[in-house]
Design an enzyme around this catalytic site. Structure first.
Site, mmCIF file in Angstrom:
data_model
loop_
_atom_site.group_PDB
_atom_site.id
_atom_site.type_symbol
_atom_site.label_atom_id
_atom_site.label_comp_id
_atom_site.label_asym_id
_atom_site.label_seq_id
_atom_site.Cartn_x
_atom_site.Cartn_y
_atom_site.Cartn_z
ATOM 1 N N ASP A 101 3.848 7.323 10.772
ATOM 2 C CA ASP A 101 4.860 6.865 9.835
ATOM 3 C C ASP A 101 4.970 5.356 10.038
ATOM 4 O OD1 ASP A 101 6.842 6.597 7.981
ATOM 5 O OD2 ASP A 101 8.079 8.236 8.733
HETATM 6 C C1 BGC Z 1 9.028 6.950 5.548
HETATM 7 C C2 BGC Z 1 7.766 7.593 5.020
HETATM 8 C C3 BGC Z 1 7.112 6.706 4.014
HETATM 9 C C4 BGC Z 1 6.835 5.354 4.659
HETATM 10 C C5 BGC Z 1 6.183 4.364 3.712
HETATM 11 C C6 BGC Z 1 8.807 5.532 6.046
HETATM 12 O O1 BGC Z 1 10.024 4.915 6.275
HETATM 13 O O2 BGC Z 1 9.576 7.718 6.586
HETATM 14 O O3 BGC Z 1 8.063 8.831 4.440
HETATM 15 O O4 BGC Z 1 5.949 7.294 3.512
HETATM 16 O O5 BGC Z 1 8.073 4.789 5.096
HETATM 17 O O6 BGC Z 1 7.057 3.967 2.732
#
Ligand code: BGC
Length: 752
Positions: free
Chosen positions: A229
Site C-alpha cells: 500500500d
Molecule cells: C490506499 C489504497 C490506495 C492507495 C493509492 C492508499 O492510501 O489505502 O487503497 O490504492 O492509497 O491511492
C-alpha cells in the site's frame, strides 16, 4: 522477450530500480532494454487516473469518468455476472487510458460497522466477498489489465491503520480474514495483491514472510506480485525477503539504493531480487498483450459505462421494508424531501474518490411525474434544521406519499478515520420521525456506505437502501421507486439495532489502535445468530415487489465423504405479479460436533430472474470447504464427521427448506496424546475408538452393577458419571484403579 530473460540482462542497479515506483503511479522503465513504464490507478468503483499532481487521499483532481456503485453496493447485488461486467468495463477504460493495473477490489471483512472504509469493502461474510471479488478480477483481467485485490490482510479499521497491530488467532485468520483472499487467488489468480499498512500479530504485513510467502504464495498458490500500500514499505531487505516485490510510491531512489547496499553487504540474496523483478515483469508484461480493441467512440463508451452504472445501482439497492406503498402509483402526488434528492451522496471519500462526469439526482430524474420538493435539512448547516423541517411538514399537506431522502453526509464516511457511531445526523432522524406521524404514507430512501440505526423504522411504510450508488443514483432510485425495475439487492452485512451489539465492540479500535480480534470467528451474523440477538435487518435480507416460493429441495446423495461433492437443487417460483430477481442463498449448519462454530454459514448463492408465474431450478455444488472449519492442529481446513443441515432460503433469517446430509471426514487429526489428554479427545481418533472403547464400556458396566441404589442421585447420575469419564485425562484410569499406570502407557502407545 520473457521476463526471466530480460532480468538476466539487467544490472543490479536496474533490477533494484524496478522494485519501487518511478513516481506516484508508475513503475520504473529500463530504456536500455526497451522496458517501458507501467501505470497503475485507483480504484475499485471507477478509474481515478491522475494526470496532474498526484495524491492518495482523493483530494487532488483525476480525469472525469463514471463513478460506479461502491463495493458495499456491488456486494449487495449478490450478482457475480454484474461484478464481472463491472471489472471488464473498468478495464476497457484502463486500456483506453493506457493504465496497466487497477488498484482494486478492496475485500477486507467488515468487522465493525463503523470502519470508515467499509463502503469500499464487500461484506462481513468471506464467502460472498471472495466470490464477488473473484468475478470482478476475472472481468478486469479479461482485458489483460492487472487487478490488485487489497488490503492484505487484517486491515479492518482506519484508526491507526498505518501502525496498528491486529491480533488475530490462526483459526479466525484463515476462516474469516484470509478466506476471501484465498478465494480470489484460487478462482481468478490476480496478477497482483496489495499488502496493507498494519501489523499482524506483531509484524508489519510488509515484512511478514509467513503471510506473504508461506500463506499467500505457498498455501494459496498466488503467482503474481505483491505491491505495498502507498507508503507501507518498511526495511527494503526485510521486505524482499518477506515477499514484497514492488514498493509504492517511489518518489526518490532511497529504496533502490538500500536494495543495492543490502545485496552488496551480503544481507540480501540477489536471487531474491531477481525473483521479485521477474514476478513484477511477468505480470506487467502480460498486460502488453491487449485483446483486440473495440471500435467504440468515446461518447458511445461513456454511455455504455453510465448504463452499467445504472443497472448495477438498480441491481444492488435493497428494499428493507415495504408496507405495500411501493412501487409508487403514477397518479399519486409525491413529495420528495431532503437535500439528497437534489444532491445525492453517491460515493465515499479517500483514494477511491471519482471525478464524476455527471451525477443524476432523483428530482431531475422524476421530471414528468407528480413530484414536488422540500429541502428538509442542510448537511452543511444544522442550524437551518427547524425551519427546513417546518417547511417540509407544510409541503406534505398536499402530498399522498412523502419520500424522504436521508443518509450519511460525506464527512461521516471516509478512508483515514472511523465513524463515531451508527447514527444518522440527528436533524434527519427528527425530520423522518416528524414526517412519519402526519398520517401520510412515508418512504425513506437511504444513501449510506455502511449500516445506520433507524429509530423511526416502525413508523415509516418503506425503506429503500440505495447505499452509495454511483453516478446513476438518481435515475436508478426513480426507476426503483415507481417499479420500472424491481429491487433485488440483499444486505451483504447485518444492520444491528445498536453499535454496542456488534461483536467487536469491546475491542474496536483496540488500545492505541491494536485490536484484539477476541470475538474470533463470530463476525456479523455468525455472532448475532449464535447469541440469538435481534437485529434491525439480518444478513441477506432484501424484499421485492413480487414474491418467490421455494420447493423441491433435493440433494444428490444423503451421505458423502469430505473427498466427494454433493449437488443441491431447489425450485424457485415467482408467484407474484411483477417480474423480478431472487437471490437464493444456501447455508450450511453443523448439527453437532465438539468445535465451537457459527449456527450456520453462507456456502452458496445464485441470483435468478423470473417472469411472473415462472419457475427455475437453481443448483449448487458443495465440496469439503462447505463443511470444514480451520483446525489449528493440522493448520488446515478439517471436516468433523457428522450430520449437516443444508438450508436454502431468501435471507439468513428466512430459511425456507432444510435437508440433512451426513459427511464423513477422511482426515485423521494428529494423535500425539499424552497421559493428560482427556478421554473424549482420544476417542475421536479411529485407533482411540478401537482400543479405548471396550475399556470404557467395561467401566460403565461395572459402575452400573456396583451402584447399590442407582436412583439415589436422580436422573443426572448417569450423565454425571459419563461426563466424568469423558473429560478426565486418560491417566485417571490409573488413579481410579481401573488400570495400572504401566497399562495406561501401553494403551497410549498402541493408540498413538
Ligand atoms: C490506499 C489504497 C490506495 C492507495 C493509492 C492508499 O492510501 O489505502 O487503497 O490504492 O492509497 O491511492
Amino acid at each position: 522477450m520473457k521476463a526471466s530473460k530480460l532480468v538476466s540482462k539487467m544490472t543490479l542497479q536496474e533490477k533494484a530500480s524496478l522494485l519501487s515506483g518511478s513516481d506516484f503511479w508508475h513503475t520504473e522503465a529500463v530504456e536500455r532494454l526497451g522496458l517501458k513504464q507501467y501505470m497503475m490507478c485507483d480504484g475499485p468503483n471507477g478509474l481515478r487516473k491522475q494526470v496532474g499532481e498526484p495524491d492518495h487521499l482523493g483530494s487532488r483532481e483525476s480525469i472525469k469518468t463514471v463513478c460506479y456503485p461502491a463495493a458495499c453496493a456491488v456486494a449487495s447485488s449478490f450478482d457475480v455476472d454484474m461484478a464481472q461486467r463491472l471489472g471488464e468495463t473498468l478495464a476497457k477504460e484502463c486500456r483506453r487510458e493506457e493504465v496497466s493495473m487497477l488498484l482494486g477490489p478492496g475485500l477486507n471483512m467488515k468487522r465493525s460497522p463503523v470502519c470508515g472504509r467499509n463502503f469500499e469493502y464487500y461484506s462481513e461474510d468471506p464467502y460472498l466477498a471472495g466470490k464477488i471479488a473473484a468475478a470482478y478480477v476475472k472481468g478486469v483481467q479479461s482485458q489483460n489489465v492487472a487487478a490488485c485485490p487489497k488490503h492484505f490482510a487484517a486491515n479492518n479499521q482506519e484508526y491507526r491503520r498505518m501502525s496498528g497491530n491486529s491480533i488475530v488467532d490462526e483459526r479466525t485468520l484463515f476462516e474469516i480474514y484470509l478466506s476471501a483472499f484465498e478465494t480470489v487467488v484460487r478462482d481468478s489468480q490476480p496478477k497482483s495483491i496489495m499488502c496493507s499498512y498494519n501489523m499482524l500479530n506483531g509484524t508489519y504485513v510488509s515484512e511478514n514472510k509467513y503471510l506473504l510467502t508461506e500463506v499467500l504464495r505457498d498455501k494459496f498458490g498466488f503467482e503474481g506480485f505483491v505491491v505495498t500500500d502507498w507508503g507501507a514499505g518498511k526495511g527494503p531487505a526485510k521486505g524482499v525477503e518477506a515477499g514484497v516485490d514492488l514498493v509504492m510510491p517511489g518518489e526518490d531512489d532511497d529504496h533502490e539504493k538500500e536494495i543495492i547496499k543490502a545485496v552488496e553487504d551480503g544481507e540480501l540474496d540477489e536471487a531474491l531480487v531477481d525473483k521479485a523483478v521477474c514476478r513484477i515483469l511477468d505480470s506487467l508484461m502480460w498486460t502488453d498483450k491487449a485483446p483486440e480493441e473495440e471500435k467504440v467512440s468515446a461518447s458511445a463508451f461513456r454511455k455504455a459505462q453510465y448504463q452499467l452504472a445504472k443497472e448495477l445501482a438498480e441491481d444492488s439497492a435493497v428494499l428493507l421494508k415495504n408496507n405495500r406503498v411501493l412501487p409508487l402509483k403514477k397518479d399519486s402526488k409525491i413529495l420528495f424531501v431532503g437535500e439528497f434528492a437534489k444532491s445525492p451522496r453517491y460515493q465515499g471519500s479517500g483514494s477511491s474518490n471519482i471525478n464524476s462526469a455527471s451525477v443524476s439526482n432523483a428530482l431531475d430524474a422524476a421530471k414528468g411525474r407528480k413530484v414536488s420538493f422540500a429541502q428538509g435539512y442542510d448537511t452543511k448547516d444544522a442550524s437551518k434544521a427547524y425551519v427546513l423541517r417546518e417547511e417540509a411538514i407544510k409541503a406534505a399537506e398536499d402530498a399522498d406519499v412523502i419520500v424522504i431522502f436521508a443518509g450519511l453526509p460525506a464527512s461521516y464516511e471516509s478512508e483515514g478515520f472511523d465513524r463515531a457511531d451508527i447514527n444518522l445526523p440527528s436533524e434527519q432522524n427528527k425530520l423522518i420521525a416528524d414526517l412519519s406521524t402526519l398520517g401520510k404514507k412515508t418512504v425513506v430512501v437511504m444513501h449510506n456506505g455502511a449500516p445506520v440505526s433507524m429509530p423511526w423504522i416502525d413508523n415509516v411504510d418503506a425503506v429503500l437502501d440505495m447505499q452509495l450508488a454511483g453516478d446513476a443514483v438518481g435515475d436508478a432510485t426513480v426507476s426503483l421507486l415507481w417499479g420500472d425495475v424491481n429491487p433485488s439487492g440483499k444486505l451483504a452485512e447485518t444492520y444491528p439495532n445498536k453499535l454496542s451489539d456488534n461483536p467487536s465492540f469491546l475491542n474496536f479500535p483496540g488500545d492505541k489502535g491494536n485490536p484484539v480480534y477476541a470475538e474470533g470467528v463470530y463476525i456479523g451474523y455468525r455472532y448475532y445468530e449464535k447469541k440469538r440477538m435481534p437485529v434491525l435487518f439480518p444478513f441477506g435480507h432484501g424484499l421485492s415487489y413480487t414474491e418467490f416460493e421455494y420447493s423441491n429441495l433435493k440433494i444428490s446423495k444423503d451421505s458423502i465423504t469430505d473427498q466427494d461433492t454433493v449437488k443441491v437443487s431447489v425450485d424457485v417460483w415467482n408467484v407474484g405479479r411483477y417480474a423480478g430477481k431472487e437471490v437464493v442463498q444456501l447455508y450450511v449448519s453443523p448439527d453437532g460436533g465438539r468445535t465451537s462454530r457459527p449456527l450456520k454459514e453462507l456456502k452458496g448463492f445464485k441470483k435468478v430472474e423470473l417472469a411472473p408465474g415462472e419457475t427455475k431450478k437453481v443448483t449448487f455444488t458443495l465440496d469439503k470447504r462447505a463443511f470444514a472449519y480451520y483446525n489449528v492442529d493440522i493448520h488446515d481446513f478439517f471436516v468433523e464427521s457428522g450430520d449437516y443441515s443444508i438450508m436454502v432460503g431468501a435471507s439468513s433469517s428466512d430459511i425456507r427448506h432444510t435437508v440433512s446430509l451426513h459427511v464423513e471426514g477422511t482426515v485423521e487429526l494428529p494423535r500425539n496424546y499424552t497421559l493428560f489428554t482427556p478421554i473424549e479427545d482420544i476417542l475421536e481418533s479411529s485407533s482411540g475408538k478401537k482400543y479405548l472403547t471396550p475399556i470404557i464400556d467395561k467401566i460403565r458396566k461395572e459402575h452400573r452393577e456396583a451402584s447399590d441404589n442407582p436412583e439415589a442421585l436422580g436422573a443426572g447420575a448417569d450423565k454425571m458419571f459419563e461426563n466424568m469419564i469423558m473429560e478426565m485425562p486418560i491417566l485417571s484410569l490409573a488413579s481410579f484403579g481401573m488400570l495400572t499406570k504401566k497399562e495406561v502407557q501401553q494403551l497410549l502407545d498402541k493408540i498413538n
